[in-house]
Design an enzyme around this catalytic site. Sequence first.
Site, PDB file in Angstrom:
ATOM      1  N   LYS A  22       0.851  -1.207   0.000  1.00 17.33           N
ATOM      2  CA  LYS A  22       0.000   0.000   0.000  1.00 17.33           C
ATOM      3  C   LYS A  22       0.878   1.246   0.000  1.00 17.33           C
ATOM      4  O   LYS A  22       0.644   2.177  -0.778  1.00 17.33           O
ATOM      5  CB  LYS A  22      -0.881  -0.002   1.246  1.00 17.33           C
ATOM      6  CG  LYS A  22      -1.546   1.329   1.571  1.00 17.33           C
ATOM      7  CD  LYS A  22      -2.470   1.247   2.757  1.00 17.33           C
ATOM      8  CE  LYS A  22      -1.773   1.459   4.080  1.00 17.33           C
ATOM      9  NZ  LYS A  22      -1.463   2.843   4.471  1.00 17.33           N
ATOM     10  N   ASN A  23       1.904   1.250   0.857  1.00 14.81           N
ATOM     11  CA  ASN A  23       2.671   2.481   1.053  1.00 14.81           C
ATOM     12  C   ASN A  23       3.726   2.723  -0.016  1.00 14.81           C
ATOM     13  O   ASN A  23       4.444   3.727   0.046  1.00 14.81           O
ATOM     14  CB  ASN A  23       3.282   2.504   2.459  1.00 14.81           C
ATOM     15  CG  ASN A  23       2.210   2.680   3.519  1.00 14.81           C
ATOM     16  OD1 ASN A  23       1.041   2.958   3.200  1.00 14.81           O
ATOM     17  ND2 ASN A  23       2.565   2.486   4.769  1.00 14.81           N
ATOM     18  N   CYS A 117      -4.818  12.359  12.792  1.00 19.97           N
ATOM     19  CA  CYS A 117      -5.614  11.132  12.815  1.00 19.97           C
ATOM     20  C   CYS A 117      -5.454  10.526  14.208  1.00 19.97           C
ATOM     21  O   CYS A 117      -4.817  11.120  15.090  1.00 19.97           O
ATOM     22  CB  CYS A 117      -5.152  10.173  11.727  1.00 19.97           C
ATOM     23  SG  CYS A 117      -3.524   9.488  12.061  1.00 19.97           S
ATOM     24  N   ARG A 122       0.232  14.518  12.808  1.00 17.44           N
ATOM     25  CA  ARG A 122       0.630  14.287  11.418  1.00 17.44           C
ATOM     26  C   ARG A 122       0.885  15.599  10.646  1.00 17.44           C
ATOM     27  O   ARG A 122       0.259  15.888   9.649  1.00 17.44           O
ATOM     28  CB  ARG A 122      -0.403  13.429  10.691  1.00 17.44           C
ATOM     29  CG  ARG A 122      -0.860  12.193  11.396  1.00 17.44           C
ATOM     30  CD  ARG A 122       0.188  11.122  11.570  1.00 17.44           C
ATOM     31  NE  ARG A 122       0.645  10.544  10.340  1.00 17.44           N
ATOM     32  CZ  ARG A 122       0.058   9.532   9.708  1.00 17.44           C
ATOM     33  NH1 ARG A 122      -1.057   9.028  10.195  1.00 17.44           N
ATOM     34  NH2 ARG A 122       0.564   9.046   8.594  1.00 17.44           N
ATOM     35  N   ASP A 307       4.865   0.750  12.069  1.00 19.55           N
ATOM     36  CA  ASP A 307       3.653   0.100  11.559  1.00 19.55           C
ATOM     37  C   ASP A 307       3.530  -1.346  12.002  1.00 19.55           C
ATOM     38  O   ASP A 307       2.506  -1.979  11.737  1.00 19.55           O
ATOM     39  CB  ASP A 307       3.617   0.157  10.023  1.00 19.55           C
ATOM     40  CG  ASP A 307       3.383   1.560   9.529  1.00 19.55           C
ATOM     41  OD1 ASP A 307       3.529   1.795   8.314  1.00 19.55           O
ATOM     42  OD2 ASP A 307       3.076   2.444  10.352  1.00 19.55           O
ATOM     43  N   ARG A 399      -8.613  -0.497   4.874  1.00 23.50           N
ATOM     44  CA  ARG A 399      -7.734   0.500   4.240  1.00 23.50           C
ATOM     45  C   ARG A 399      -6.371  -0.113   3.909  1.00 23.50           C
ATOM     46  O   ARG A 399      -5.683   0.345   3.012  1.00 23.50           O
ATOM     47  CB  ARG A 399      -7.506   1.676   5.186  1.00 23.50           C
ATOM     48  CG  ARG A 399      -8.750   2.448   5.523  1.00 23.50           C
ATOM     49  CD  ARG A 399      -8.435   3.686   6.320  1.00 23.50           C
ATOM     50  NE  ARG A 399      -7.440   4.496   5.617  1.00 23.50           N
ATOM     51  CZ  ARG A 399      -7.083   5.713   6.027  1.00 23.50           C
ATOM     52  NH1 ARG A 399      -7.605   6.231   7.112  1.00 23.50           N
ATOM     53  NH2 ARG A 399      -6.197   6.405   5.355  1.00 23.50           N
TER      54      ARG A 399
HETATM   55  C1  EPZ Z   1       4.162   7.030   6.336  1.00 23.18           C
HETATM   56  O1  EPZ Z   1       3.365   8.054   6.912  1.00 23.18           O
HETATM   57  C2  EPZ Z   1       3.268   5.803   6.254  1.00 23.18           C
HETATM   58  N1  EPZ Z   1       2.116   6.069   5.401  1.00 23.18           N
HETATM   59  C3  EPZ Z   1       2.789   5.427   7.660  1.00 23.18           C
HETATM   60  O2  EPZ Z   1       2.030   4.229   7.552  1.00 23.18           O
HETATM   61  C4  EPZ Z   1       4.021   5.158   8.537  1.00 23.18           C
HETATM   62  O3  EPZ Z   1       3.589   4.883   9.855  1.00 23.18           O
HETATM   63  C5  EPZ Z   1       4.937   6.383   8.527  1.00 23.18           C
HETATM   64  O4  EPZ Z   1       5.290   6.736   7.170  1.00 23.18           O
HETATM   65  C6  EPZ Z   1       6.229   6.142   9.309  1.00 23.18           C
HETATM   66  O5  EPZ Z   1       6.919   5.042   8.765  1.00 23.18           O
HETATM   67  C7  EPZ Z   1       2.281   6.018   4.050  1.00 23.18           C
HETATM   68  O6  EPZ Z   1       3.368   5.762   3.549  1.00 23.18           O
HETATM   69  C8  EPZ Z   1       1.066   6.294   3.216  1.00 23.18           C
HETATM   70  P1  EPZ Z   1       6.227  10.399   8.360  1.00 23.18           P
HETATM   71  P2  EPZ Z   1       3.917   9.591   6.908  1.00 23.18           P
HETATM   72  O7  EPZ Z   1       6.135  11.663   7.601  1.00 23.18           O
HETATM   73  O8  EPZ Z   1       4.707   9.808   5.696  1.00 23.18           O
HETATM   74  C9  EPZ Z   1       6.707  13.751  11.662  1.00 23.18           C
HETATM   75  C10 EPZ Z   1       0.212   2.816   7.870  1.00 23.18           C
HETATM   76  O9  EPZ Z   1      -0.188   2.291   8.914  1.00 23.18           O
HETATM   77  N2  EPZ Z   1       6.518  14.716  10.558  1.00 23.18           N
HETATM   78  O10 EPZ Z   1       7.376   9.469   8.093  1.00 23.18           O
HETATM   79  O11 EPZ Z   1       2.774  10.467   7.207  1.00 23.18           O
HETATM   80  C11 EPZ Z   1       5.451  12.970  11.980  1.00 23.18           C
HETATM   81  O12 EPZ Z   1       4.641  13.684  12.919  1.00 23.18           O
HETATM   82  C12 EPZ Z   1       0.639   4.259   7.884  1.00 23.18           C
HETATM   83  O13 EPZ Z   1       0.323   2.237   6.757  1.00 23.18           O
HETATM   84  C13 EPZ Z   1       6.704  16.069  10.800  1.00 23.18           C
HETATM   85  O14 EPZ Z   1       7.000  16.483  11.931  1.00 23.18           O
HETATM   86  O15 EPZ Z   1       4.874   9.556   8.178  1.00 23.18           O
HETATM   87  C14 EPZ Z   1       5.993  11.701  12.580  1.00 23.18           C
HETATM   88  O16 EPZ Z   1       6.291  11.937  13.955  1.00 23.18           O
HETATM   89  C15 EPZ Z   1       0.360   4.928   9.232  1.00 23.18           C
HETATM   90  N3  EPZ Z   1       6.535  16.950   9.781  1.00 23.18           N
HETATM   91  C16 EPZ Z   1       7.314  11.479  11.838  1.00 23.18           C
HETATM   92  O17 EPZ Z   1       7.629  12.734  11.222  1.00 23.18           O
HETATM   93  C17 EPZ Z   1       6.224  16.548   8.513  1.00 23.18           C
HETATM   94  O18 EPZ Z   1       6.111  17.402   7.610  1.00 23.18           O
HETATM   95  C18 EPZ Z   1       7.250  10.421  10.761  1.00 23.18           C
HETATM   96  O19 EPZ Z   1       6.158  10.734   9.904  1.00 23.18           O
HETATM   97  C19 EPZ Z   1       6.035  15.165   8.279  1.00 23.18           C
HETATM   98  C20 EPZ Z   1       6.198  14.264   9.315  1.00 23.18           C
END
Ligand code: EPZ
Length: 420
Positions: A22-23, A117, A122, A307, A399
Amino acid sequence: MDKLKISGGVPLAGEIRISGAKNAALPILAATLLVDAPVKISNIPHLHDITTMIELLGCLGVYVMVDEKMNLEVDSRPLHSRTAPYDLVKTMRASILVLGPLLAKYGDANVSFPGGCAIGSRPVDLHLQGLRAMGADIDIDGGYIRASCRGRLQGAHILMDTVSVGGTENLLMAAALAEGQTIIENAAREPEVVDLADCLNAWGADVQGAGTATLVINGVPDLSGGDYQIMPDRIETGTYLAAAAATRGRVRLKDTDPHILESVLIKLEEAGAEIATGDDWISLDMQGRRPSAISLKTAPYPAFPTDMQAQLTAVNAVSEGVGAITETIFENRLIQAHELNRMGAKIDLEGNTAIVTGVETLKGAPVMASDLRASASLVIAGLVAEGETTVDRIYHIDRGYECIEEKLQQLGANIRRVPG
Ligand code: EPZ
């Protein structure tokens, strides 16, 4: 709302196929906006999030044809809108991934600001910071991200303060068509980022360093397109391995890749699993033994993936001993502890750590899903619990897990979907 009804206590046994990731599919579908020709994408998982992304592309005017095997043909040339509307973005935060491609290809984009969420706030500040560094003008107005740039985006040297998968992916896609070279420092190293980079290169981009913390992208004038096959889903793989471990079973997963979830395999071996692997398969055998408690801390790849945290918490709930599970990525991702405790688990939360004292077994109960991976942990708990467990709000599960009840039934589980 549909529910899953599970009668637990059956050790999982048998073989199933793992679906596409998915990701990886979500950013690659967004990347079709960069291409000047139809592209063919195979091994797309049949999931609600994928349907939402296809719907979003459709609302932008992109042509998407789906065949019976969920192979897609996508042609973004008929695009007539650059607005990702609130009613779609609110159902799937990954919609933000169209921002970088629209800006790079068309010079403007309006994307509804994705909210938080269940697992956390996020933010998307790193996405916006990087795009501004590449010359984009970005305002937040009326709940929308309004982005534009005069001419092409410009290559830039970008440092991401926090490792962000989506942030890396958005900036990588934007840089593919930017003028000049972009370097992204502290980039995410997740396999799904590598899959996106490999796909962009297959379509004519010039991305180096994927899988390391430094990406070097030399912008090209356009992408010619081609075919691409999505990588296997490492989190689906880990989820079924965790379910087999919790139920003391013996499973074989095919069409997967053992090299993209090493940290999960190591932790499951620590828990007492016998694991064997091949190029595209993994087998796990508990030899009927109860798992031993393990401790872990989530962190960006190649460390233990956030995850998979909820799923290993469920395994720990019925393991021998005490394990500490620390979540460092999201601020509210231990929420499954409360529903697991309602099933007889002994989980104490101390800040971002769950201290799990294993019990011999759990008791089935009606429980409620809250987010995708927490829901998976409740299903695992139901598979091992005595009696019947009903998991409500399973749209969360749909999802991210293709045909979850069919795959579990293939492994011998007593599980069925009942209309809510
Ligand atoms: C991706 O989400 C995945 N989703 C998530 O999977 C996964 O948990 C996550 O990466 C971490 O591996 C998809 O790929 C669609 P991040 P993403 O940006 O990109 C902070 C699932 O269950 N952050 O790596 O949204 C954020 O708050 C889903 O399949 C900022 O501060 O995650 C978090 O603490 C859930 N500012 C950390 O970075 C930003 O602009 C990691 O988030 C962006 C993120």
